[in-house]
Write an enzyme that holds these catalytic residues in place. Structure first.
Site, PDB file in Angstrom:
ATOM      1  N   THR A  79       0.847  -1.190   0.000  1.00  0.00           N
ATOM      2  CA  THR A  79       0.000   0.000   0.000  1.00  0.00           C
ATOM      3  C   THR A  79       0.881   1.237   0.000  1.00  0.00           C
ATOM      4  O   THR A  79       1.609   1.492   0.962  1.00  0.00           O
ATOM      5  CB  THR A  79      -0.924   0.006   1.232  1.00  0.00           C
ATOM      6  OG1 THR A  79      -1.739  -1.165   1.217  1.00  0.00           O
ATOM      7  CG2 THR A  79      -1.823   1.244   1.223  1.00  0.00           C
ATOM      8  N   LYS A 124      -7.104   1.063  -3.584  1.00  0.00           N
ATOM      9  CA  LYS A 124      -6.716   0.491  -2.286  1.00  0.00           C
ATOM     10  C   LYS A 124      -6.842   1.539  -1.188  1.00  0.00           C
ATOM     11  O   LYS A 124      -7.207   1.229  -0.047  1.00  0.00           O
ATOM     12  CB  LYS A 124      -5.276  -0.032  -2.344  1.00  0.00           C
ATOM     13  CG  LYS A 124      -4.774  -0.637  -1.026  1.00  0.00           C
ATOM     14  CD  LYS A 124      -5.567  -1.847  -0.584  1.00  0.00           C
ATOM     15  CE  LYS A 124      -5.157  -2.381   0.783  1.00  0.00           C
ATOM     16  NZ  LYS A 124      -3.801  -2.932   0.836  1.00  0.00           N
ATOM     17  N   LYS A 149       0.192   4.179   9.149  1.00  0.00           N
ATOM     18  CA  LYS A 149       0.789   4.387   7.828  1.00  0.00           C
ATOM     19  C   LYS A 149      -0.275   4.643   6.768  1.00  0.00           C
ATOM     20  O   LYS A 149      -0.214   5.625   6.020  1.00  0.00           O
ATOM     21  CB  LYS A 149       1.625   3.170   7.435  1.00  0.00           C
ATOM     22  CG  LYS A 149       2.110   3.184   5.982  1.00  0.00           C
ATOM     23  CD  LYS A 149       2.799   1.898   5.612  1.00  0.00           C
ATOM     24  CE  LYS A 149       1.867   0.722   5.439  1.00  0.00           C
ATOM     25  NZ  LYS A 149       1.099   0.796   4.164  1.00  0.00           N
TER      26      LYS A 149
END
Length: 310
Positions: free
Chosen positions: A102, A178, A246
């Protein structure tokens, strides 16, 4: 194999964490030649014990023609691809990189351009489904890239995924999708923790909360998947708190690039940040509920061995 990939595929998997190990073992079990790459000796040994081969640096994957990158963040992607020991400078022209980590859509686009400049193909192909789906070969892959790259990768993608979404020809589109998923996933986990904390604070039985909500309109996939960790008092990290720090930071960063506020995601990010600051960053992301334990003194279920004092 299809006509675009009649040559024998030699697969490299960089990053043998929970997701990468699951993917590598799935591909191995389905007959692919797989070499795993990880810096941890014990992780490599585990994969070798399963019948695979292993190397310590990406540069040693020069014999591979398909390389999956399943590392934690954008900095690690940069290192495993383009550092002195990175894989890009050692692959044969025409080889394929399937970038599964990601990262920000803007970074994914840049990665695609740099990989293409080296005579290689890249699919921007983030994955979803967790360690269990990686192990069973039932991931969802949100991918974008050239038709030739999709064709070349088709056997590998079919082996590791239950659903492969073809989202366009440009790197960055897969990562954009995503990011939408991660915004929702992070918010749902934080909200599930808050809802459970409120119910417990009001004196409701946690098991009953779970039973009722999973059969009511307030349910979500994350509530149903993560609350059992809370009920068992088991915060063994399947996906850690710090992962969502994150990912939600990437949401925040991308929102800034687009001049678009993401206030609900920002609130969830603060909860995960609080959990990490309290020392729970490497625990399962459901440990975000411990923030409420600290603030309101609620009593959370304990693991069975803790409850027995063993």
């Amino acid at each position: 194999m299809n006509s675009q990939s009649e040559q024998l595929l030699h697969i490299g998997v960089i990053g043998l964490g929970a997701m990468g190990m699951g993917i590598a073992n799935t591909l191995l079990q389905k007959g692919f030649d797989v070499t795993g790459c990880d810096i941890a000796d014990e992780v490599r040994a585990s994969f070798v014990a399963s019948g695979g081969r292993s190397v310590a640096t990406p540069a040693e994957l020069s014999h591979c023609n398909v390389v999956l990158v399943v590392v934690v963040n954008g900095n690690q992607v940069e290192q495993v691809l383009f550092s002195e020991q990175g894989v890009v400078g050692h692959l044969a022209s025409g080889s394929l990189i399937i970038q599964c980590a990601t990262v920000a859509p803007s970074q994914a686009k840049q990665l695609g351009e740099r990989v293409a400049a080296e005579g290689l193909m890249m699919l921007d192909a983030p994955i979803s489904g967790g360690a269990a789906k990686a192990k069973s070969g039932e991931l969802s892959v949100m991918a974008s890239g050239a038709a030739k790259a999709f064709s070349y990768a088709s056997d590998v993608l079919d082996a590791m995924a239950a659903k492969v979404y073809h989202l366009g020809e440009d790197p960055g589109v897969g990562s954009s999708m995503k990011l939408v998923n991660q915004l929702l996933a992070g918010v749902h986990i934080a909200t599930a923790a808050e809802a459970m904390a409120l119910g417990i604070r009001m004196g409701l039985d946690p098991e009953v909360i779970f039973e009722v909500i999973t059969h009511s309109a307030g349910n979500s996939w994350m509530f149903e998947n993560r609350v059992p960790h809370i009920l068992k008092g088991d915060y063994t990290p399947l996906s850690a708190v710090d992962i969502f720090i994150k990912d939600l930071n990437i949401v925040h960063q991308t929102g800034r690039e687009l001049s678009m506020a993401t206030p609900v995601a920002a609130s969830a990010l603060q909860q995960f940040t609080s959990a990490s600051g309290a020392g729970f960053g490497r625990e399962d992301d459901s440990a975000v509920i411990k923030v409420y334990q600290r603030l309101s003194g609620i009593t959370l279920p304990e693991a069975a061995n803790d409850a027995q004092g063993t």
